[in-house]
Design a protein around this motif. Structure first.
Motif, short mmCIF file in Angstrom:
data_model
loop_
_atom_site.label_atom_id
_atom_site.label_comp_id
_atom_site.label_asym_id
_atom_site.label_seq_id
_atom_site.Cartn_x
_atom_site.Cartn_y
_atom_site.Cartn_z
N ARG A 13 0.84 -1.31 -0.15
CA ARG A 13 0.06 -0.06 0.00
C ARG A 13 0.85 1.21 -0.14
O ARG A 13 1.52 1.50 0.86
N LEU A 14 0.86 2.07 -1.04
CA LEU A 14 1.58 3.30 -1.17
C LEU A 14 0.86 4.55 -0.95
O LEU A 14 -0.20 4.68 -1.46
N ASN A 15 1.22 5.40 -0.13
CA ASN A 15 0.67 6.66 0.02
C ASN A 15 1.84 7.78 -0.07
O ASN A 15 2.25 8.26 0.93
N PRO A 16 2.08 8.22 -1.07
CA PRO A 16 3.00 9.36 -1.38
C PRO A 16 2.78 10.35 -0.50
O PRO A 16 1.80 11.08 -0.48
N PRO A 17 3.93 11.11 0.00
CA PRO A 17 3.76 12.26 0.93
C PRO A 17 3.25 13.51 0.08
O PRO A 17 2.73 14.45 0.31
N ALA A 18 3.55 13.49 -1.31
CA ALA A 18 3.06 14.37 -2.14
C ALA A 18 1.44 14.73 -2.57
O ALA A 18 0.95 15.59 -3.01
N LEU A 19 0.84 13.48 -1.82
CA LEU A 19 -0.67 13.61 -2.11
C LEU A 19 -1.16 13.84 -0.75
O LEU A 19 -0.54 13.52 0.43
N SER A 20 -2.65 13.99 -0.53
CA SER A 20 -3.40 14.40 0.74
C SER A 20 -3.11 13.09 1.54
O SER A 20 -3.36 11.88 0.79
N PRO A 21 -3.17 13.36 2.66
CA PRO A 21 -2.98 11.96 3.71
C PRO A 21 -4.52 11.28 3.46
O PRO A 21 -5.55 11.77 3.46
N PRO A 22 -4.35 9.94 3.27
CA PRO A 22 -5.56 9.29 2.88
C PRO A 22 -6.24 8.84 4.21
O PRO A 22 -5.51 8.81 5.29
N SER A 23 -7.24 8.77 4.20
CA SER A 23 -8.27 8.13 5.54
C SER A 23 -9.26 7.38 5.27
O SER A 23 -10.31 7.63 3.94
N GLY A 24 -9.01 6.11 5.42
CA GLY A 24 -9.96 4.85 5.14
C GLY A 24 -9.87 4.28 3.80
O GLY A 24 -10.53 3.69 3.13
N PHE A 25 -8.55 4.59 2.85
CA PHE A 25 -8.32 4.02 1.63
C PHE A 25 -6.73 4.32 1.70
O PHE A 25 -6.09 4.82 2.37
N SER A 26 -6.05 3.66 0.55
CA SER A 26 -4.82 3.85 0.12
C SER A 26 -4.50 4.65 -1.24
O SER A 26 -5.62 4.10 -2.12
N HIS A 27 -4.02 5.37 -1.64
CA HIS A 27 -3.84 6.09 -2.93
C HIS A 27 -3.37 5.23 -4.04
O HIS A 27 -3.97 5.10 -5.13
#
Length: 140
Positions: A13-27
């Motif tokens: 699961r990837l959540n790049p810091p350049a995107l808004s923080p995910p809540s309840g999902f993964s980017h």
């Protein structure tokens, strides 16, 4: 005679810091595995084919339970989900109830969030349905 089992699938699961923080999902979810299971859209249908529940949370819980039942029948677990799409007839209501829906998700599926999207729609196949979930999973 021994049979080697394939390595279990890996879902990163990837959540790049350049995107808004995910809540309840993964980017993004990167899947490495040998079997992909496509899960048909599930609404809050009971075993008699009737939509149950009058509120969005009630229907969301049943639709998610139905999706997970199909996934388990294919040999998967909630952690194997790579992608889920939620179709909602009232996105504003979905957004307002997001904390409650998140609690339902965590109780039934845990905290390994797939890549997700919520799509607004004017209606679903089951006319009484307020929400439908579909997705796919990666299994070994």
């Amino acid at each position: 005679m021994t049979t080697e089992r394939p390595a279990p699938p890996e879902l990163s699961r990837l959540n790049p810091p350049a995107l808004s923080p995910p809540s309840g999902f993964s980017h993004a979810v990167v899947a490495t595995g040998s079997q992909v299971v496509f899960l048909a859209g599930q609404t809050a249908l009971d075993t008699d084919g009737k939509v149950v529940g009058d509120s969005l949370p009630e229907q969301f819980e049943r639709a998610l339970a139905n999706l997970l039942t199909a996934l388990r029948a294919a040999g998967g677990t909630p952690a194997d989900l790579a992608r889920v799409t939620v179709y909602a007839t009232d996105v504003a209501d979905y957004r307002a109830r997001a904390p409650e829906l998140g609690r339902i998700w965590r109780r039934l599926a845990g905290r390994d969030y797939p890549a997700m999207a919520v799509v607004g729609t004017t209606g679903l196949w089951d006319e009484e349905a307020l929400v439908e979930l579909d997705g796919f999973a990666v299994l070994s």
